[in-house]
Write a protein that holds these residues in place. Structure first.
Motif, PDB file in Angstrom:
ATOM      1  N   GLU A  18      40.292   7.630  -3.626  1.00 42.53           N
ATOM      2  CA  GLU A  18      41.511   8.411  -3.526  1.00 42.53           C
ATOM      3  C   GLU A  18      41.421   9.175  -2.222  1.00 42.53           C
ATOM      4  O   GLU A  18      40.333   9.606  -1.823  1.00 42.53           O
ATOM      5  CB  GLU A  18      41.612   9.369  -4.707  1.00 42.53           C
ATOM      6  CG  GLU A  18      42.879  10.186  -4.719  1.00 42.53           C
ATOM      7  CD  GLU A  18      42.957  11.107  -5.929  1.00 42.53           C
ATOM      8  OE1 GLU A  18      44.087  11.377  -6.347  1.00 42.53           O
ATOM      9  OE2 GLU A  18      41.919  11.544  -6.431  1.00 42.53           O
ATOM     10  N   TYR A  19      42.558   9.349  -1.547  1.00 45.34           N
ATOM     11  CA  TYR A  19      42.539   9.979  -0.231  1.00 45.34           C
ATOM     12  C   TYR A  19      43.919  10.529   0.092  1.00 45.34           C
ATOM     13  O   TYR A  19      44.886  10.311  -0.636  1.00 45.34           O
ATOM     14  CB  TYR A  19      42.114   8.972   0.845  1.00 45.34           C
ATOM     15  CG  TYR A  19      42.807   7.640   0.735  1.00 45.34           C
ATOM     16  CD1 TYR A  19      44.117   7.461   1.160  1.00 45.34           C
ATOM     17  CD2 TYR A  19      42.145   6.543   0.165  1.00 45.34           C
ATOM     18  CE1 TYR A  19      44.756   6.241   1.040  1.00 45.34           C
ATOM     19  CE2 TYR A  19      42.780   5.317   0.048  1.00 45.34           C
ATOM     20  CZ  TYR A  19      44.081   5.172   0.486  1.00 45.34           C
ATOM     21  OH  TYR A  19      44.716   3.961   0.362  1.00 45.34           O
ATOM     22  N   ARG A  35      37.798  -7.672  -2.749  1.00 46.74           N
ATOM     23  CA  ARG A  35      39.195  -7.325  -3.068  1.00 46.74           C
ATOM     24  C   ARG A  35      39.455  -5.901  -2.633  1.00 46.74           C
ATOM     25  O   ARG A  35      38.637  -5.007  -2.854  1.00 46.74           O
ATOM     26  CB  ARG A  35      39.468  -7.426  -4.566  1.00 46.74           C
ATOM     27  CG  ARG A  35      40.888  -6.965  -4.950  1.00 46.74           C
ATOM     28  CD  ARG A  35      41.131  -7.042  -6.458  1.00 46.74           C
ATOM     29  NE  ARG A  35      40.209  -6.209  -7.215  1.00 46.74           N
ATOM     30  CZ  ARG A  35      40.491  -4.984  -7.658  1.00 46.74           C
ATOM     31  NH1 ARG A  35      41.647  -4.420  -7.400  1.00 46.74           N
ATOM     32  NH2 ARG A  35      39.598  -4.312  -8.367  1.00 46.74           N
ATOM     33  N   VAL A  36      40.621  -5.697  -2.009  1.00 48.58           N
ATOM     34  CA  VAL A  36      41.137  -4.364  -1.687  1.00 48.58           C
ATOM     35  C   VAL A  36      42.565  -4.322  -2.210  1.00 48.58           C
ATOM     36  O   VAL A  36      43.401  -5.117  -1.794  1.00 48.58           O
ATOM     37  CB  VAL A  36      41.155  -4.098  -0.166  1.00 48.58           C
ATOM     38  CG1 VAL A  36      41.699  -2.702   0.121  1.00 48.58           C
ATOM     39  CG2 VAL A  36      39.795  -4.306   0.463  1.00 48.58           C
ATOM     40  N   SER A  37      42.845  -3.417  -3.141  1.00 49.02           N
ATOM     41  CA  SER A  37      44.198  -3.224  -3.664  1.00 49.02           C
ATOM     42  C   SER A  37      44.616  -1.802  -3.313  1.00 49.02           C
ATOM     43  O   SER A  37      44.055  -0.844  -3.830  1.00 49.02           O
ATOM     44  CB  SER A  37      44.229  -3.400  -5.185  1.00 49.02           C
ATOM     45  OG  SER A  37      43.831  -4.706  -5.538  1.00 49.02           O
ATOM     46  N   ASN A  38      45.585  -1.673  -2.408  1.00 48.69           N
ATOM     47  CA  ASN A  38      46.030  -0.360  -1.940  1.00 48.69           C
ATOM     48  C   ASN A  38      47.244   0.115  -2.710  1.00 48.69           C
ATOM     49  O   ASN A  38      48.088  -0.680  -3.119  1.00 48.69           O
ATOM     50  CB  ASN A  38      46.371  -0.423  -0.451  1.00 48.69           C
ATOM     51  CG  ASN A  38      45.128  -0.564   0.384  1.00 48.69           C
ATOM     52  OD1 ASN A  38      44.243   0.270   0.337  1.00 48.69           O
ATOM     53  ND2 ASN A  38      45.049  -1.636   1.140  1.00 48.69           N
ATOM     54  N   GLY A  52      45.525   5.590  -2.681  1.00 44.76           N
ATOM     55  CA  GLY A  52      44.305   5.156  -3.333  1.00 44.76           C
ATOM     56  C   GLY A  52      44.096   3.671  -3.150  1.00 44.76           C
ATOM     57  O   GLY A  52      44.994   2.956  -2.692  1.00 44.76           O
ATOM     58  N   ALA A  53      42.898   3.237  -3.479  1.00 40.92           N
ATOM     59  CA  ALA A  53      42.570   1.818  -3.372  1.00 40.92           C
ATOM     60  C   ALA A  53      41.544   1.464  -4.443  1.00 40.92           C
ATOM     61  O   ALA A  53      40.754   2.307  -4.867  1.00 40.92           O
ATOM     62  CB  ALA A  53      42.022   1.491  -1.990  1.00 40.92           C
ATOM     63  N   PHE A  54      41.582   0.211  -4.835  1.00 40.70           N
ATOM     64  CA  PHE A  54      40.616  -0.348  -5.778  1.00 40.70           C
ATOM     65  C   PHE A  54      39.900  -1.490  -5.087  1.00 40.70           C
ATOM     66  O   PHE A  54      40.514  -2.239  -4.323  1.00 40.70           O
ATOM     67  CB  PHE A  54      41.328  -0.848  -7.042  1.00 40.70           C
ATOM     68  CG  PHE A  54      42.082   0.237  -7.742  1.00 40.70           C
ATOM     69  CD1 PHE A  54      41.424   1.095  -8.611  1.00 40.70           C
ATOM     70  CD2 PHE A  54      43.432   0.414  -7.528  1.00 40.70           C
ATOM     71  CE1 PHE A  54      42.112   2.113  -9.248  1.00 40.70           C
ATOM     72  CE2 PHE A  54      44.131   1.428  -8.156  1.00 40.70           C
ATOM     73  CZ  PHE A  54      43.464   2.280  -9.019  1.00 40.70           C
ATOM     74  N   PHE A  55      38.617  -1.613  -5.347  1.00 44.48           N
ATOM     75  CA  PHE A  55      37.777  -2.597  -4.673  1.00 44.48           C
ATOM     76  C   PHE A  55      36.975  -3.411  -5.681  1.00 44.48           C
ATOM     77  O   PHE A  55      36.557  -2.885  -6.710  1.00 44.48           O
ATOM     78  CB  PHE A  55      36.759  -1.895  -3.761  1.00 44.48           C
ATOM     79  CG  PHE A  55      37.374  -1.073  -2.677  1.00 44.48           C
ATOM     80  CD1 PHE A  55      37.599  -1.617  -1.416  1.00 44.48           C
ATOM     81  CD2 PHE A  55      37.718   0.252  -2.893  1.00 44.48           C
ATOM     82  CE1 PHE A  55      38.163  -0.861  -0.410  1.00 44.48           C
ATOM     83  CE2 PHE A  55      38.284   1.026  -1.887  1.00 44.48           C
ATOM     84  CZ  PHE A  55      38.509   0.462  -0.645  1.00 44.48           C
ATOM     85  N   HIS A 113      43.546  -9.212  -0.489  1.00 46.90           N
ATOM     86  CA  HIS A 113      44.151  -7.936  -0.110  1.00 46.90           C
ATOM     87  C   HIS A 113      45.481  -7.817  -0.827  1.00 46.90           C
ATOM     88  O   HIS A 113      46.410  -8.570  -0.539  1.00 46.90           O
ATOM     89  CB  HIS A 113      44.333  -7.890   1.416  1.00 46.90           C
ATOM     90  CG  HIS A 113      44.955  -6.635   1.905  1.00 46.90           C
ATOM     91  ND1 HIS A 113      45.703  -6.598   3.045  1.00 46.90           N
ATOM     92  CD2 HIS A 113      44.937  -5.373   1.423  1.00 46.90           C
ATOM     93  CE1 HIS A 113      46.125  -5.355   3.250  1.00 46.90           C
ATOM     94  NE2 HIS A 113      45.681  -4.599   2.274  1.00 46.90           N
ATOM     95  N   ASP A 114      45.557  -6.881  -1.759  1.00 42.41           N
ATOM     96  CA  ASP A 114      46.795  -6.605  -2.477  1.00 42.41           C
ATOM     97  C   ASP A 114      47.505  -5.488  -1.728  1.00 42.41           C
ATOM     98  O   ASP A 114      47.066  -4.332  -1.747  1.00 42.41           O
ATOM     99  CB  ASP A 114      46.510  -6.176  -3.919  1.00 42.41           C
ATOM    100  CG  ASP A 114      45.773  -7.248  -4.696  1.00 42.41           C
ATOM    101  OD1 ASP A 114      46.057  -8.444  -4.467  1.00 42.41           O
ATOM    102  OD2 ASP A 114      44.930  -6.892  -5.539  1.00 42.41           O
ATOM    103  N   ILE A 115      48.581  -5.843  -1.045  1.00 45.84           N
ATOM    104  CA  ILE A 115      49.323  -4.897  -0.220  1.00 45.84           C
ATOM    105  C   ILE A 115      50.223  -4.060  -1.116  1.00 45.84           C
ATOM    106  O   ILE A 115      50.885  -4.587  -2.013  1.00 45.84           O
ATOM    107  CB  ILE A 115      50.133  -5.650   0.852  1.00 45.84           C
ATOM    108  CG1 ILE A 115      49.178  -6.475   1.722  1.00 45.84           C
ATOM    109  CG2 ILE A 115      50.950  -4.684   1.695  1.00 45.84           C
ATOM    110  CD1 ILE A 115      49.876  -7.466   2.625  1.00 45.84           C
ATOM    111  N   ASN A 116      50.272  -2.769  -0.850  1.00 43.91           N
ATOM    112  CA  ASN A 116      51.058  -1.843  -1.665  1.00 43.91           C
ATOM    113  C   ASN A 116      52.469  -2.362  -1.898  1.00 43.91           C
ATOM    114  O   ASN A 116      53.192  -2.669  -0.953  1.00 43.91           O
ATOM    115  CB  ASN A 116      51.123  -0.479  -0.978  1.00 43.91           C
ATOM    116  CG  ASN A 116      51.809   0.548  -1.842  1.00 43.91           C
ATOM    117  OD1 ASN A 116      51.292   0.936  -2.874  1.00 43.91           O
ATOM    118  ND2 ASN A 116      52.984   0.981  -1.429  1.00 43.91           N
TER     119      ASN A 116
END
Length: 143
Positions: free
Chosen positions: A80-81, A119-122, A107-110, A34-37
């Protein structure tokens, strides 16, 4: 593969909007990154659970206008949201919370492996959020 991945990400965000943290966790691999913003990376489902607990304590958020894209292999996706939120309780190293409301694009990348999110990168603009929280706080004092 693409359709399965996009359906997985749709379930992830549906669980988020329903505050179904266990439902979200069920979609993650045990070693999820988890990549936190604008912060650190954490590894593992338990770290993600703790993060979501802190988010639930400090914020009430709902996402809309969610657009999900994935590659043909279904191993990578992006979303994207727009976040509609309320800042409930002060989070560490952030300004005081007084129920300030905010609307913020994000947005997020998975990464996806074997039908699980690995992986979740926000991403969102932290300065935009800070400006909105400060303005809402100033407006409340002036009102």
């Amino acid at each position: 593969m693409r359709d399965e991945t996009e359906a997985l990400i749709e379930r992830y965000y549906a669980a988020f909007n329903n505050a179904d943290w266990e439902g979200m966790l069920s979609l993650l691999s045990e070693d999820v990154r988890h990549d936190i913003n604008q912060s650190t990376s954490q590894t593992g489902k338990e770290a993600f659970r703790a993060f979501m607990g802190e988010m639930d304590r400090c914020y009430k958020e709902r996402l809309d206008n969610i657009v999900i894209l994935s590659d043909a292999t279904g191993t990578r996706a992006a979303a994207e949201y727009v976040v509609h939120g309320e800042y409930l309780t002060a989070a560490e190293d952030l300004p005081p919370a007084h129920g300030q409301k905010y609307i913020l694009p994000g947005g997020a990348f998975f990464s996806i492996t074997n039908g699980k999110i690995t992986r979740v990168s926000n991403y969102y603009n932290l300065q935009d959020w800070l400006d909105q929280v400060a303005k809402t706080q100033r407006d409340a004092r002036a009102g």
